[in-house]
Design a protein around this motif. Structure first.
Motif, PDB file in Angstrom:
ATOM      1  N   GLU A 118       0.833  -1.208   0.000  1.00 45.79           N
ATOM      2  CA  GLU A 118       0.000   0.000   0.000  1.00 45.79           C
ATOM      3  C   GLU A 118       0.870   1.261   0.000  1.00 45.79           C
ATOM      4  OE1 GLU A 118      -3.092   0.159   2.902  1.00 45.79           O
ATOM      5  OE2 GLU A 118      -3.803  -1.854   2.473  1.00 45.79           O
ATOM      6  N   GLU A 119       1.981   1.222   0.726  1.00 49.39           N
ATOM      7  CA  GLU A 119       2.893   2.362   0.722  1.00 49.39           C
ATOM      8  C   GLU A 119       3.432   2.614  -0.681  1.00 49.39           C
ATOM      9  OE1 GLU A 119       5.925   1.509   3.552  1.00 49.39           O
ATOM     10  OE2 GLU A 119       4.798   2.312   5.254  1.00 49.39           O
ATOM     11  N   GLN A 120       3.772   1.528  -1.375  1.00 54.06           N
ATOM     12  CA  GLN A 120       4.253   1.663  -2.754  1.00 54.06           C
ATOM     13  C   GLN A 120       3.150   2.253  -3.642  1.00 54.06           C
ATOM     14  OE1 GLN A 120       5.807  -2.119  -4.107  1.00 54.06           O
ATOM     15  NE2 GLN A 120       7.118  -2.348  -2.306  1.00 54.06           N
ATOM     16  N   TYR A 121       1.918   1.807  -3.420  1.00 53.70           N
ATOM     17  CA  TYR A 121       0.787   2.346  -4.188  1.00 53.70           C
ATOM     18  C   TYR A 121       0.640   3.843  -3.945  1.00 53.70           C
ATOM     19  CZ  TYR A 121      -1.268  -2.055  -5.884  1.00 53.70           C
ATOM     20  OH  TYR A 121      -1.503  -3.219  -6.545  1.00 53.70           O
ATOM     21  N   ARG A 122       0.683   4.233  -2.670  1.00 52.67           N
ATOM     22  CA  ARG A 122       0.501   5.643  -2.350  1.00 52.67           C
ATOM     23  C   ARG A 122       1.601   6.494  -2.979  1.00 52.67           C
ATOM     24  NH1 ARG A 122      -1.535   3.376   2.545  1.00 52.67           N
ATOM     25  NH2 ARG A 122       0.525   3.292   3.500  1.00 52.67           N
ATOM     26  N   ALA A 123       2.836   5.949  -2.988  1.00 52.43           N
ATOM     27  CA  ALA A 123       3.949   6.686  -3.582  1.00 52.43           C
ATOM     28  C   ALA A 123       3.756   6.877  -5.085  1.00 52.43           C
ATOM     29  CB  ALA A 123       5.263   5.959  -3.309  1.00 52.43           C
ATOM     30  N   LYS A 124       3.046   5.933  -5.717  1.00 48.38           N
ATOM     31  CA  LYS A 124       2.815   6.002  -7.166  1.00 48.38           C
ATOM     32  C   LYS A 124       1.470   6.630  -7.504  1.00 48.38           C
ATOM     33  CE  LYS A 124       5.469   1.734  -7.894  1.00 48.38           C
ATOM     34  NZ  LYS A 124       5.370   0.301  -8.302  1.00 48.38           N
ATOM     35  N   GLY A 125       0.717   7.052  -6.463  1.00 43.07           N
ATOM     36  CA  GLY A 125      -0.587   7.650  -6.697  1.00 43.07           C
ATOM     37  C   GLY A 125      -1.644   6.640  -7.096  1.00 43.07           C
ATOM     38  N   LYS A 126      -1.409   5.362  -6.793  1.00 43.34           N
ATOM     39  CA  LYS A 126      -2.378   4.319  -7.140  1.00 43.34           C
ATOM     40  C   LYS A 126      -3.362   4.125  -5.996  1.00 43.34           C
ATOM     41  CE  LYS A 126      -0.861   0.497  -9.070  1.00 43.34           C
ATOM     42  NZ  LYS A 126      -0.048  -0.718  -9.304  1.00 43.34           N
ATOM     43  N   ASN A 127      -4.564   3.659  -6.317  1.00 46.64           N
ATOM     44  CA  ASN A 127      -5.599   3.382  -5.333  1.00 46.64           C
ATOM     45  C   ASN A 127      -5.779   1.875  -5.231  1.00 46.64           C
ATOM     46  OD1 ASN A 127      -7.885   3.070  -3.777  1.00 46.64           O
ATOM     47  ND2 ASN A 127      -9.028   4.710  -4.778  1.00 46.64           N
ATOM     48  N   LYS A 128      -5.521   1.359  -4.062  1.00 46.87           N
ATOM     49  CA  LYS A 128      -5.613  -0.088  -3.859  1.00 46.87           C
ATOM     50  C   LYS A 128      -6.991  -0.620  -4.228  1.00 46.87           C
ATOM     51  CE  LYS A 128      -5.999  -3.389  -0.063  1.00 46.87           C
ATOM     52  NZ  LYS A 128      -6.020  -3.541   1.398  1.00 46.87           N
ATOM     53  N   ASP A 129      -8.023   0.146  -3.902  1.00 45.12           N
ATOM     54  CA  ASP A 129      -9.392  -0.321  -4.135  1.00 45.12           C
ATOM     55  C   ASP A 129      -9.738  -0.423  -5.615  1.00 45.12           C
ATOM     56  OD1 ASP A 129      -9.748  -0.444  -1.408  1.00 45.12           O
ATOM     57  OD2 ASP A 129     -10.560   1.599  -1.281  1.00 45.12           O
TER      58      ASP A 129
END
Length: 994
Positions: A118-129
């Motif tokens: 999730e941290e990697q997602y947030r860094a890339k501006g991605k939404n896990k959902d």
């Protein structure tokens, strides 16, 4: 040409070449950081693990089951301590006749890994959902696989031998199938249920947490004292009689308030009762004076525990006068009003007084605000009172005042969505305090319900992952009953307690610790609201009943075996698994199993399913925190499905602190990184620290501690090096023990004694006991005693000397025993030494501990030599004193005169060459009066020594052995050596070696 058979040839001889001086390529400087990686590679290239299995085929199995570390980063010092201890144990059992197969494992599911992705997602501006769940799960799987490889290499660099080519992982498809199967066993036996209870909840991580996932840190809380008005008082009624008339004291109560104290103001909207204790003395008090114009005022009547009334009054800056006592019966008859009654159209319900075991008069007011949505004890007290409350017409349903994001819900009127500024929040996404406390306090002040307020710094639960505070909130979760009859008169709790009694704990105190936890623990909450892990793979109807169908279960497990648990989240999974069941009547549960259930099931898919292992394990070994973690969950899982623990012995180690006893942390800059220690000093230094520390307790580690171990290692290594140098002259000739000199027989006796210490120490997992005994033996009894004494015989005696042959043989035994005994603890150094001695050998680790012959034991000889060494200690003390005075240099320059007045000690010297034992050229026993300047030791009465110089006694120094004797020059062919040395030279010449 001169006839050298009768003429002096000493001028042409280099005597050093006639000595049996040590010869070895074993370096004094270890160079472990450079040498150890080569040995690791050698073990890997030869597949030492596989050779060990082949060598042990058919032996009794010894299984230490690996508690799985988490696959999410480089190893730290705690990992190193843990894995080294396990490796020492496994190697020690392997070298004592067992098949000690070690299978390393990893815990791969759960929040820590999910959090990283999730941290990697947030860094890339991605939404896990917005990412398909199985795509997200694949990234979690890849992340774990990477760290398994990294940690596996790091563990092997520590010297750990195990099946690193085929470890167990909780994310392997077979493991996921078996974990799901274990969950389904609980479901089919009726132990699994869906309930609503307050659980520890991480707002930051949006999931429930188990006790093992929580650590306690200091936290500053808002504290409040709140007034609950008495609404009614039940009148006492005798059977068949009219209600009694209330007396004046009872009427006073109707005008009173019960005051509670809490450190969680935000839980007030969830209040449903106030608890009291029948064991506490209470009284009705009246405010007679108040310093402030706000808050409680004169004339107000309040109920407190007598022991706490004065303290509460000081917090509100009021003066109280006690009116009269209030009995437990009177308290039980009271019904209170909620302080927010009418707010937002809610809180109209009665607030009963209930008895609670958790209530004391240690702090607060003696009354406990009871919010069953937000506290374990509150919940238990509420549930214990349900039957009585229903009789009184009280609605016993438990509300859900706070949602998963920490916001108040509609079950908290006035604070939830109906609030003008929107719902108040307890904790925000960053783990900071929200505005809930302030909102509640403001409303209490507005309604004149606040008695006092303050702040308190105390220990509060935090998530050990996010390091943020958690809350208790009522949520629907999946539980396993602790106290449900399992059909045989037992419960999960009773089975677990019996299993604890049947288990050996090292140290023993661990038994009481885990027992207390099992005795007090609530039902086991299994569910987590996350994505990465094994799902709670069940179907439920609208009433929460679990579908019990073995055919459905088998389809689930078969799919997991082939496709992993991702199959549960694949499109069409519900219909696929339900088969002929009406899909509209069943809901597919999507909660994830607590990772402790995963690791608690490792005994199933590892010990039971691998033919090279066995169930139950002989040993589980982890840190002492695992009494509430892996030991705990494994115990519950196995007792719930198999009726007993999956282990016979539980060993715990403490935690590693810095040299000042402080917890290691990056912020303090006091961490010791195992990779750094290995790079600078070598893994064997780290291993030596582990086996010389009291690992059952918390240990200390830092530069000074490491240096102490480096110094000890250097002495140990030099002792081994000297033995290897001496054994370069070993021709393998055997001398029967009975033909050996007493000193050699004494050393064999000591090996017999040490063999017992070593074996008992390994059995008891007391490695410090072993290392202390062996290091003391090597430094004190070998280097400073036996080797020192025997250097003359070993270096100077001739090839035919029985004394020299016996000494070489004893050094051989010493080497073989010590290297093998130390091999489990210092595998790199002992492998290096063994291969230096036996270049043709495969590995010392394939050998067994030596079998010590019974005839080596000789207690009478040991007692005699205890006395000889007492006398010797006085002689060596006198020699040291003369050395310090520079009267002599070498002890061979001395002739001690030993004055004996102790007949028992003198008798023990019979047959002993005391000069040889003292490493002097000669020695005289005297029964004359003891000179006043003679050297003596208080602890050895009856012995005194005066040191004379050998030259003053007319003795001459031998050019070969450097001993001073009276027979130097007696042999004309070798006029500068003693008779002994001349005879040796003649023997060497006859053998063509001179």
């Amino acid at each position: 040409m001169t006839d050298t058979s009768t003429t002096d040839t000493s001028e042409t001889i280099d005597y050093s070449k006639t000595l049996y001086l040590p010869q070895t390529n074993f370096p004094m400087r270890a160079g472990l950081p450079e040498k150890e990686p080569g040995l690791v590679k050698r073990w890997q290239d030869m597949d030492l693990y596989r050779k060990l299995r082949e060598e042990a085929a058919g032996r009794e199995k010894f299984v230490l089951h690996d508690g799985p570390p988490y696959a999410n980063g480089n190893i730290h010092i705690g990992h190193a301590l843990n894995k080294i201890l396990k490796d020492v144990i496994n190697r020690s059992f392997q070298m004592r006749g067992y098949d000690a197969n070690y299978v390393p494992g990893w815990d791969c599911h759960g929040l820590p890994i999910e959090w990283k992705i999730e941290e990697q997602y947030r860094a890339k501006g991605k939404n896990k959902d917005e990412v398909p769940v199985n795509e997200f799960r694949r990234e979690c799987r890849d992340f774990a696989a990477h760290w398994i490889k990294v940690q596996g290499d790091e563990f092997q660099r520590l010297g750990v031998i195990g099946d690193f080519h085929n470890p167990y992982t909780t994310m392997a498809y077979h493991a996921e199938a078996r974990i799901a199967g274990e969950l389904l066993k609980f479901a089919m036996s009726g132990q699994l249920y869906r309930g609503s209870k307050p659980v520890m909840w991480s707002v930051v991580e949006r999931t429930a947490l188990a006790e093992a996932e929580v650590e306690y840190q200091d936290y500053e809380s808002d504290t409040i004292w709140v007034k609950f008005p008495v609404a009614s008082l039940a009148r006492p009624v005798s059977e068949g009689a009219e209600p009694a008339t209330l007396n004046e004291a009872a009427l006073d109560l109707l005008e009173a308030h019960v005051v509670i104290w809490t450190t969680t103001p935000w839980t007030i909207p969830g209040n449903r009762a106030v608890s009291y204790s029948p064991r506490v003395a209470y009284g009705l008090y009246e405010v007679t004076a108040a310093e402030n114009s706000f808050g409680p005022q004169p004339g107000e009547k309040l109920i407190f525990a007598d022991a706490l009334a004065e303290d509460a009054a000081s917090k509100a800056k009021v003066t109280l006068a006690r009116l009269h006592s209030v009995s437990a019966e009177q308290l039980a008859s009271l019904t209170l009003s909620h302080p927010f009654r009418g707010l937002g159209g809610g809180y109209e319900f009665p607030v009963p007084m209930i008895a609670g075991e958790h209530v004391t008069d240690d702090a607060g007011t003696g009354f406990v605000h009871t919010a069953p949505s937000h506290g374990r004890e509150d919940f238990d007290a509420w549930m214990d009172a349900v039957a009585e409350l229903l009789k009184r017409g009280v609605d016993t349903s438990i509300p859900f005042p706070v949602d998963d994001a920490g916001f108040f819900t509609r079950d908290a009127p006035g604070f939830g969505p109906d609030r003008e500024d929107g719902p108040a929040r307890v904790i925000d996404d960053n783990g900071k305090k929200g505005n809930a406390n302030q909102a509640v306090i403001e409303k209490l002040i507005e309604r004149n319900a606040l008695f006092a307020r303050g702040r308190l710094k105390h220990s509060y639960p935090h998530s050990w992952r996010s390091k943020k505070p958690v809350i208790f909130r009522n949520t629907p979760q999946w539980f396993v009953y602790m106290d449900k009859d399992l059909g045989d008169g037992t419960t999960l709790r009773s089975r677990a307690l019996q299993a604890i009694d049947d288990t050996r704990f090292v140290p023993a105190a661990g038994q009481n610790r885990i027992r207390a936890m099992i005795e007090e623990r609530p039902d086991w909450v299994l569910s987590r609201q996350r994505a990465w892990g094994v799902p709670i793979a069940v179907f439920v109807d609208e009433d929460g009943n679990v579908l019990k169908d073995e055919a459905v279960n088998q389809r689930i497990m078969d799919a997991f075996e082939k496709e992993g648990a991702d199959a549960w989240f694949a499109e069409g999974a519900k219909e696929r698994f339900l088969g002929n069941h009406d899909a509209s009547k069943w809901r597919q549960v999507t909660d994830i199993l607590d990772v402790w259930f995963d690791s608690g099931s490792t005994h199933v898919f590892t010990l039971e399913d691998r033919p090279d292992l066995k169930w139950p394990a002989d040993v589980y070994l982890e840190g002492s925190d695992q009494h509430r973690g892996w030991f705990h969950s494994s115990l519950l899982e196995s007792c719930g499905t198999r009726g007993r623990a999956p282990y016979n012995t539980v060993i715990t180690h403490g935690f590693t602190m810095d040299e000042e006893g402080r917890k290691m942390s990056k912020s303090l800059g006091n961490t010791v990184v195992p990779q750094d220690v290995i790079k600078q000093s070598g893994a064997d230094i780290l291993r030596l620290w582990v086996v010389t520390t009291d690992y059952w307790e918390d240990q200390r580690l830092g530069k000074n501690v490491l240096q102490t171990n480096i110094d000890a290692y250097r002495k140990l290594r030099n002792t081994i090096r000297w033995m290897l140098g001496t054994l370069a002259h070993d021709d393998g000739e055997e001398v029967p023990p009975e033909a050996m000199p007493e000193l050699e027989r004494l050393m064999l006796h000591r090996l017999s004694e040490l063999d017992e210490v070593v074996r008992q120490g390994y059995d008891a997992f007391e490695f410090k006991r072993i290392t202390r005994a062996l290091l003391d033996f090597m430094v004190v009894e070998l280097s400073a005693f036996y080797f020192d004494i025997r250097k003359d015989a070993l270096y100077c005696d001739g090839p035919s000397s029985l004394r020299r042959k016996a000494a070489v043989q004893v050094v051989r035994h010493l080497f073989e025993c010590l290297v093998k005994w130390l091999a489990p603890m210092l595998p790199f150094t002992m492998e290096e030494a063994w291969l230096d001695r036996h270049p043709e050998a495969v590995s010392v680790h394939l050998d067994q501990f030596p079998a010590i012959p019974e005839n080596w034991r000789n207690e009478a000889l040991a007692e005699k030599w205890r006395k000889v060494r007492q006398v010797r200690s006085v002689i060596t003390g006198a020699l040291e004193l003369e050395r310090a005075r520079k009267t002599i240099g070498s002890s061979l320059e001395a002739v001690p005169v030993v004055y004996m007045t102790d007949a028992v000690l003198e008798e023990a010297l019979s047959g002993t060459d005391l000069a040889e034992m003292s490493i002097t050229s000669d020695l005289i026993i005297s029964h004359d009066d003891v000179p006043v300047d003679a050297f003596a030791l208080r602890e050895v009465p009856g012995v005194a020594v005066v040191v004379e110089k050998a030259e003053d006694r007319g003795l001459v120094k031998c050019a070969r052995s450097w001993r001073y004797t009276a027979d130097v020059g007696q042999d004309p062919q070798f006029p500068d050596v003693s008779a002994r040395d001349a005879a040796v030279l003649r023997e060497l010449k006859a053998l063509g070696r001179l």
